[in-house]
Design an enzyme around this catalytic site. Structure first.
Site, PDB file in Angstrom:
ATOM      1  N   GLY A 120      66.225  72.101  19.038  1.00  0.00           N
ATOM      2  CA  GLY A 120      66.343  72.457  20.455  1.00  0.00           C
ATOM      3  C   GLY A 120      66.737  71.227  21.258  1.00  0.00           C
ATOM      4  N   TYR A 136      51.921  82.230  22.854  1.00  0.00           N
ATOM      5  CA  TYR A 136      52.407  80.857  23.044  1.00  0.00           C
ATOM      6  C   TYR A 136      51.270  79.860  22.787  1.00  0.00           C
ATOM      7  CZ  TYR A 136      54.702  76.942  25.485  1.00  0.00           C
ATOM      8  OH  TYR A 136      55.255  75.724  25.807  1.00  0.00           O
ATOM      9  N   LYS A 176      51.068  76.933  19.944  1.00  0.00           N
ATOM     10  CA  LYS A 176      50.996  75.518  20.314  1.00  0.00           C
ATOM     11  C   LYS A 176      49.738  74.859  19.749  1.00  0.00           C
ATOM     12  CE  LYS A 176      54.869  75.249  21.991  1.00  0.00           C
ATOM     13  NZ  LYS A 176      55.844  74.255  21.591  1.00  0.00           N
ATOM     14  N   SER A 191      51.724  71.905  23.653  1.00  0.00           N
ATOM     15  CA  SER A 191      51.479  72.178  25.078  1.00  0.00           C
ATOM     16  C   SER A 191      49.978  72.194  25.351  1.00  0.00           C
ATOM     17  CB  SER A 191      52.078  73.532  25.445  1.00  0.00           C
ATOM     18  OG  SER A 191      51.548  73.979  26.680  1.00  0.00           O
ATOM     19  N   ARG A 221      69.160  71.167  25.171  1.00  0.00           N
ATOM     20  CA  ARG A 221      68.744  71.659  26.494  1.00  0.00           C
ATOM     21  C   ARG A 221      67.359  71.141  26.820  1.00  0.00           C
ATOM     22  NH1 ARG A 221      67.519  76.895  27.950  1.00  0.00           N
ATOM     23  NH2 ARG A 221      67.485  77.812  25.870  1.00  0.00           N
ATOM     24  N   ALA A 279      48.551  80.233  21.004  1.00  0.00           N
ATOM     25  CA  ALA A 279      48.200  80.199  19.575  1.00  0.00           C
ATOM     26  C   ALA A 279      49.226  79.377  18.794  1.00  0.00           C
ATOM     27  CB  ALA A 279      48.129  81.624  19.029  1.00  0.00           C
TER      28      ALA A 279
HETATM   29  P1  NDP Z   1      64.164  75.155  26.912  1.00  0.00           P
HETATM   30  O1  NDP Z   1      64.022  76.635  27.005  1.00  0.00           O
HETATM   31  O2  NDP Z   1      64.767  74.417  28.055  1.00  0.00           O
HETATM   32  O3  NDP Z   1      64.960  74.758  25.569  1.00  0.00           O
HETATM   33  C1  NDP Z   1      64.532  75.285  24.327  1.00  0.00           C
HETATM   34  C2  NDP Z   1      65.399  74.743  23.215  1.00  0.00           C
HETATM   35  O4  NDP Z   1      64.900  75.262  21.979  1.00  0.00           O
HETATM   36  C3  NDP Z   1      66.850  75.198  23.308  1.00  0.00           C
HETATM   37  O5  NDP Z   1      67.695  74.161  22.846  1.00  0.00           O
HETATM   38  C4  NDP Z   1      66.902  76.386  22.352  1.00  0.00           C
HETATM   39  O6  NDP Z   1      68.201  76.638  21.801  1.00  0.00           O
HETATM   40  C5  NDP Z   1      65.961  75.919  21.274  1.00  0.00           C
HETATM   41  N1  NDP Z   1      65.447  77.030  20.490  1.00  0.00           N
HETATM   42  C6  NDP Z   1      64.707  78.078  20.924  1.00  0.00           C
HETATM   43  N2  NDP Z   1      64.447  78.908  19.899  1.00  0.00           N
HETATM   44  C7  NDP Z   1      65.035  78.377  18.790  1.00  0.00           C
HETATM   45  C8  NDP Z   1      65.132  78.776  17.433  1.00  0.00           C
HETATM   46  N3  NDP Z   1      64.565  79.899  16.977  1.00  0.00           N
HETATM   47  N4  NDP Z   1      65.840  77.982  16.577  1.00  0.00           N
HETATM   48  C9  NDP Z   1      66.407  76.853  17.014  1.00  0.00           C
HETATM   49  N5  NDP Z   1      66.342  76.416  18.284  1.00  0.00           N
HETATM   50  C10 NDP Z   1      65.671  77.179  19.164  1.00  0.00           C
HETATM   51  O7  NDP Z   1      62.678  74.624  26.623  1.00  0.00           O
HETATM   52  P2  NDP Z   1      61.928  73.277  27.093  1.00  0.00           P
HETATM   53  O8  NDP Z   1      62.848  72.130  27.016  1.00  0.00           O
HETATM   54  O9  NDP Z   1      61.225  73.536  28.366  1.00  0.00           O
HETATM   55  O10 NDP Z   1      60.799  73.190  25.985  1.00  0.00           O
HETATM   56  C11 NDP Z   1      60.961  72.400  24.824  1.00  0.00           C
HETATM   57  C12 NDP Z   1      59.628  72.347  24.112  1.00  0.00           C
HETATM   58  O11 NDP Z   1      58.646  71.805  24.984  1.00  0.00           O
HETATM   59  C13 NDP Z   1      59.115  73.723  23.677  1.00  0.00           C
HETATM   60  O12 NDP Z   1      58.507  73.628  22.407  1.00  0.00           O
HETATM   61  C14 NDP Z   1      58.075  74.054  24.734  1.00  0.00           C
HETATM   62  O13 NDP Z   1      57.090  74.907  24.247  1.00  0.00           O
HETATM   63  C15 NDP Z   1      57.523  72.667  25.037  1.00  0.00           C
HETATM   64  N6  NDP Z   1      56.886  72.556  26.346  1.00  0.00           N
HETATM   65  C16 NDP Z   1      57.593  72.754  27.517  1.00  0.00           C
HETATM   66  C17 NDP Z   1      56.960  72.629  28.736  1.00  0.00           C
HETATM   67  C18 NDP Z   1      57.678  72.849  30.043  1.00  0.00           C
HETATM   68  O14 NDP Z   1      57.000  72.826  31.097  1.00  0.00           O
HETATM   69  N7  NDP Z   1      58.986  73.012  30.070  1.00  0.00           N
HETATM   70  C19 NDP Z   1      55.537  72.290  28.819  1.00  0.00           C
HETATM   71  C20 NDP Z   1      54.903  72.084  27.535  1.00  0.00           C
HETATM   72  C21 NDP Z   1      55.573  72.221  26.361  1.00  0.00           C
HETATM   73  P3  NDP Z   1      69.316  77.426  22.689  1.00  0.00           P
HETATM   74  O15 NDP Z   1      69.774  76.415  23.710  1.00  0.00           O
HETATM   75  O16 NDP Z   1      70.372  77.800  21.729  1.00  0.00           O
HETATM   76  O17 NDP Z   1      68.613  78.585  23.311  1.00  0.00           O
END
Ligand code: NDP
Length: 247
Positions: free
Chosen positions: A14, A157, A161, A144, A17, A159
């Site tokens: 991921g 979510y 994390k 998280s 983004r 569970a």
């Molecule tokens: P975004 O939604 O901005 O980005 C998620 C990224 O994960 C994207 O690049 C997406 O790919 C990729 N992704 C999702 N599902 C899959 C999959 N099955 N296989 C491969 N890639 C996948 O999320 P955030 O940047 O906000 O979050 C990133 C991490 O941080 C997550 O684990 C989230 O739980 C954690 N987090 C975020 C917080 C927040 O406030 N934002 C707080 C605490 C934790 P694509 O671009 O193709 O969709």
């Protein structure tokens, strides 16, 4: 630049983004070769790639689903063929599918666990096989605080994390003797697409709960990831570093 990752190769799931993009860019700025993965948002991946054209000789993008084991196997086959070795894995990819438990669709439970937790297992399993041969490595899961506190409407979510933390602690004990550390970074509210759907008044309410009274930045999370990934952070193992503004 505080950190120097020249001659190190990093996989960020991921990584195109949100937080993952920030982590990829911080590693690139610190001299690393980065393989940023994503699932389906090719447009965002292209924007990310264009913005980082200056690093084209050491930035690679791969599209696959971390929840699908065969996809992960073929990704690591690619990695092995293309790169002599890699040192760092950041399990960052994650999704939310919020609902109270009584109304939660089975798919929403399964998709979240499969992506956030099983994806972490899929990636880490093959990664440690490589890292153990090298006798060096760093694995960092992005978890998280919801996994610790719980949150109404996010049982799936939470569970997933909490599971990532338990997984990291167990794995850290299995691989420590090979100079591999496994840690978690736990960001609080960070302004990314993941929480973009929240109504403004709810965002304001969450901000008021944060002792620092604002959401965190992606750069603030990335800094913590690079800190844990640094060679000098060798005695930090099985830890969770919270970047929450004091939640
Ligand atoms: P975004 O939604 O901005 O980005 C998620 C990224 O994960 C994207 O690049 C997406 O790919 C990729 N992704 C999702 N599902 C899959 C999959 N099955 N296989 C491969 N890639 C996948 O999320 P955030 O940047 O906000 O979050 C990133 C991490 O941080 C997550 O684990 C989230 O739980 C954690 N987090 C975020 C917080 C927040 O406030 N934002 C707080 C605490 C934790 P694509 O671009 O193709 O969709």
């Amino acid at each position: 630049m505080i950190f120097n990752f020249t001659d190190q190769t990093v996989v960020v799931t991921g990584g195109t983004r949100g937080i993952g993009r920030g982590v990829s860019e911080a590693f690139l700025a610190a001299g690393a070769c980065v393989i940023a993965t994503y699932r389906s948002n090719t447009a965002a991946a292209e924007v990310f790639q264009d913005a980082n054209e200056q690093y084209e000789d050491r930035l690679y993008l791969r599209q696959f689903d971390v929840a699908t084991h065969v996809d992960v196997v073929s990704f690591f086959r690619y990695l092995e063929e293309k790169f002599e070795q890699f040192e760092i894995l950041v399990n960052n990819s994650g999704i939310r599918r919020d609902s109270v438990v009584g109304m939660m669709a089975v798919n929403d439970w399964n998709d979240v666990i499969q992506t956030n937790l099983t994806g972490t297992y899929h990636m880490s399993k093959i990664a440690v096989q490589h890292l153990m041969r090298q006798k060096y490595g760093r694995i960092i899961n992005i978890t998280s605080p919801i996994g610790r506190f719980g949150f109404a409407g996010q049982a799936n979510y939470a569970a997933s994390k909490a599971g990532q933390v338990a997984f990291a602690r167990s794995l850290s004990k299995e691989v420590a003797s090979r100079n591999i550390t496994v840690n978690c970074v736990s960001p609080g509210f960070i302004d990314t697409d993941l929480i973009a759907d929240l109504p403004d008044d709810q965002k304001k309410q969450y901000q008021d709960q944060v002792p620092i009274k604002r959401f965190g930045t992606i750069a603030e999370v990335a800094r913590a990831v690079l800190f844990l990934a640094d060679r000098e952070s060798a005695y930090i193992n099985g830890a969770v570093l919270e970047i929450t503004g004091g939640l």
